[in-house]
Design a protein around this motif. Structure first.
Motif, PDB file in Angstrom:
ATOM      1  N   ARG A 184      -4.263  46.762 -25.897  1.00  0.00           N
ATOM      2  CA  ARG A 184      -4.317  46.704 -24.461  1.00  0.00           C
ATOM      3  C   ARG A 184      -5.939  46.898 -24.115  1.00  0.00           C
ATOM      4  NH1 ARG A 184      -1.617  51.259 -21.222  1.00  0.00           N
ATOM      5  NH2 ARG A 184      -3.860  52.311 -20.695  1.00  0.00           N
ATOM      6  N   ASP A 186      -8.168  47.713 -21.039  1.00  0.00           N
ATOM      7  CA  ASP A 186      -8.275  47.853 -19.550  1.00  0.00           C
ATOM      8  C   ASP A 186      -9.478  47.720 -18.878  1.00  0.00           C
ATOM      9  OD1 ASP A 186      -5.865  49.316 -19.557  1.00  0.00           O
ATOM     10  OD2 ASP A 186      -6.674  51.188 -20.190  1.00  0.00           O
ATOM     11  N   LEU A 188     -12.261  47.567 -15.450  1.00  0.00           N
ATOM     12  CA  LEU A 188     -12.655  47.785 -14.123  1.00  0.00           C
ATOM     13  C   LEU A 188     -13.506  46.937 -13.522  1.00  0.00           C
ATOM     14  CD1 LEU A 188     -12.741  50.278 -11.875  1.00  0.00           C
ATOM     15  CD2 LEU A 188     -14.757  50.912 -13.109  1.00  0.00           C
ATOM     16  N   VAL A 210      -6.818  37.851 -16.375  1.00  0.00           N
ATOM     17  CA  VAL A 210      -5.929  38.875 -16.297  1.00  0.00           C
ATOM     18  C   VAL A 210      -4.344  38.578 -16.546  1.00  0.00           C
ATOM     19  CG1 VAL A 210      -5.085  41.171 -15.321  1.00  0.00           C
ATOM     20  CG2 VAL A 210      -7.630  40.663 -15.410  1.00  0.00           C
ATOM     21  N   SER A 215      -2.425  41.290 -22.832  1.00  0.00           N
ATOM     22  CA  SER A 215      -2.772  42.544 -23.095  1.00  0.00           C
ATOM     23  C   SER A 215      -4.119  43.005 -22.214  1.00  0.00           C
ATOM     24  CB  SER A 215      -3.193  42.433 -24.668  1.00  0.00           C
ATOM     25  OG  SER A 215      -4.280  41.556 -24.720  1.00  0.00           O
ATOM     26  N   TRP A 216      -4.399  42.351 -21.376  1.00  0.00           N
ATOM     27  CA  TRP A 216      -5.465  42.471 -20.263  1.00  0.00           C
ATOM     28  C   TRP A 216      -4.885  43.216 -19.153  1.00  0.00           C
ATOM     29  CZ3 TRP A 216     -10.051  38.449 -19.923  1.00  0.00           C
ATOM     30  CH2 TRP A 216     -10.496  37.817 -21.058  1.00  0.00           C
ATOM     31  N   ARG A 217      -5.269  44.547 -18.763  1.00  0.00           N
ATOM     32  CA  ARG A 217      -4.865  45.192 -17.507  1.00  0.00           C
ATOM     33  C   ARG A 217      -6.007  45.575 -16.474  1.00  0.00           C
ATOM     34  NH1 ARG A 217      -1.997  50.903 -17.408  1.00  0.00           N
ATOM     35  NH2 ARG A 217      -4.408  51.574 -17.674  1.00  0.00           N
ATOM     36  N   LEU A 219      -7.505  47.796 -14.242  1.00  0.00           N
ATOM     37  CA  LEU A 219      -7.608  49.303 -14.077  1.00  0.00           C
ATOM     38  C   LEU A 219      -7.538  49.619 -12.435  1.00  0.00           C
ATOM     39  CD1 LEU A 219      -9.747  51.312 -16.345  1.00  0.00           C
ATOM     40  CD2 LEU A 219      -6.981  51.575 -15.902  1.00  0.00           C
ATOM     41  N   SER A 243      -9.093  56.785 -16.240  1.00  0.00           N
ATOM     42  CA  SER A 243      -9.291  56.841 -17.691  1.00  0.00           C
ATOM     43  C   SER A 243     -10.704  55.996 -17.803  1.00  0.00           C
ATOM     44  CB  SER A 243      -8.281  56.102 -18.354  1.00  0.00           C
ATOM     45  OG  SER A 243      -7.789  55.066 -17.937  1.00  0.00           O
ATOM     46  N   PRO A 245     -12.582  52.583 -18.838  1.00  0.00           N
ATOM     47  CA  PRO A 245     -12.165  51.412 -19.133  1.00  0.00           C
ATOM     48  C   PRO A 245     -12.940  50.806 -20.413  1.00  0.00           C
ATOM     49  CG  PRO A 245     -14.019  51.528 -17.390  1.00  0.00           C
ATOM     50  CD  PRO A 245     -13.550  52.865 -18.078  1.00  0.00           C
ATOM     51  N   ASP A 246     -12.050  49.869 -20.927  1.00  0.00           N
ATOM     52  CA  ASP A 246     -12.778  49.260 -22.010  1.00  0.00           C
ATOM     53  C   ASP A 246     -13.876  48.100 -21.556  1.00  0.00           C
ATOM     54  OD1 ASP A 246     -10.795  50.056 -24.140  1.00  0.00           O
ATOM     55  OD2 ASP A 246      -9.496  49.093 -22.704  1.00  0.00           O
TER      56      ASP A 246
END
Ligand code: GYE
Length: 349
Positions: A184, A186, A188, A210, A215-217, A219, A243, A245-246
């Protein structure tokens, strides 16, 4: 257009006089508040040489970013007296109402060409119609306008949607290389000025990516207004609330600088060897420096050097030709491993 040119040449001296009168009128209006208008307050009529210059009124968005400053410099370096131009420059301070007022002012001064870098796409029909009624060709540069194509002579700028697609294609590939396809991710999203073409195109690409990557979310999307200061605040607040972000997808280099400031403050690592993948747009010198240092992962180029391109359009109109309505600039993107200091120093912006 030919007819228009003939008319313009014959009336250039007369128009110049009117411009001076219009200017004098504006000065007088301002003087009303400070103590009246005397002959000393009226700008002096100088050398008749200026009658031969092509007068260009340019309404610039503002000075929100390094990209914008480079764009202004490009216009100022092109439209010089030595090149046969008189440039009337107006900085709209990021406000459309200032741009509309500037364009009305240019019409009043009977400039030969109006050039506008519109802050947002909507809301131009009225004032562009006024310019058309005054027989003044309008050239739109950088961002686009949503208006009838008859209301402007040409547009030149970047394909912002394509820039976004380069960014998302790179991310897909990078995650594949890292074996993170099913993880997953995440994201921003730091958005630029809402309603501007650069924001619309770059955001659209991200949203589509997205959507199409299970699997891309997202945030969240925060408003960075293309500036370092605003982005620093919104990213800092987002990191405080949520949280880590990736990925941070910054819609220009100055917002990327603000995001890095917030990450550094919180001691969250980023870039090539870090925890957060950072993507940016512009490839201005400060952006490329961060990229070369590996502090960001990708900088998608957006070329601000539009002065010569706008001049080429004016030359075509002067020669009685019809310029292409839309002219897209070719661009690339940069990753840390392919950047050298020599290359960065050799770039204009
Ligand atoms: O990316 C940003 C600037 O419209 C392409 O505006 C331009 C954008 C550019 O403020 O840095």
């Amino acid at each position: 257009m030919k007819e228009y040119r003939k008319f313009r040449k014959i009336n250039q001296a007369e128009k110049k006089e009117k411009r001076h009168l219009a200017l004098a009128f504006l000065v007088c209006a301002a003087m009303l508040f400070t103590g009246g208008c005397t002959s000393e307050n009226v700008p002096e009529e100088t050398e008749d040489d200026t009658a031969k210059l092509t007068v260009v009124g340019f309404s610039e968005v503002g000075a929100e970013s390094d990209w914008r400053v480079a764009n202004t410099e490009s216009m100022k370096a092109t439209f010089t007296e030595a090149n046969g131009y008189e440039l009337l420059f107006d900085d709209a301070k990021q406000k459309q109402e200032n741009q509309i007022a500037a364009i009305r002012n240019f019409i009043l001064q009977e400039v030969d060409y109006i050039v506008v870098a519109p802050v947002v796409e909507d809301g131009w029909e009225g004032v562009l119609q006024e310019a058309k009624d005054a027989d003044i060709p309008v050239i739109v540069v950088d961002r686009m306008v949503k208006a009838d194509e008859d209301l402007f002579a040409a547009w030149v700028g970047s394909d912002f949607y394509e820039e976004g697609q380069k960014a998302t294609a790179w991310l897909e590939n990078y995650l594949k290389e890292q074996g993170r396809v099913h993880e997953r991710i995440d994201i921003l999203h730091v958005q630029g000025t809402e309603g501007s073409s650069a924001q619309i195109g770059r955001t659209k690409s991200l949203m589509e990516a997205v959507e199409s990557h299970g699997s891309w979310r997202l945030l969240g999307s925060v408003q960075g207004e293309f500036t370092q200061a605003k982005t620093y605040e919104v990213v800092r607040d987002a990191l405080d609330k949520g949280s880590i972000p990736d990925v941070i997808y910054c819609e220009n280099d100055n917002s990327m600088l603000g995001a890095l400031q917030a990450l550094d403050e919180k001691k969250i690592s980023h870039g090539v060897d870090g925890r957060v993948i950072v993507i940016s747009f512009d490839a201005s010198k400060p952006g490329l420096e961060e990229c070369k240092a590996g502090r960001i992962n990708l900088d998608v180029e957006c070329n601000p050097d539009h002065g010569p391109r706008v001049e080429a359009i004016i030359e075509q109109i002067e020669a009685g030709k019809t310029p292409e309505k839309y002219c897209y600039v070719e661009e690339t993107c940069f990753r840390p491993e392919e950047l050298t200091q020599e290359f960065i120093d050799s770039r204009k912006y």
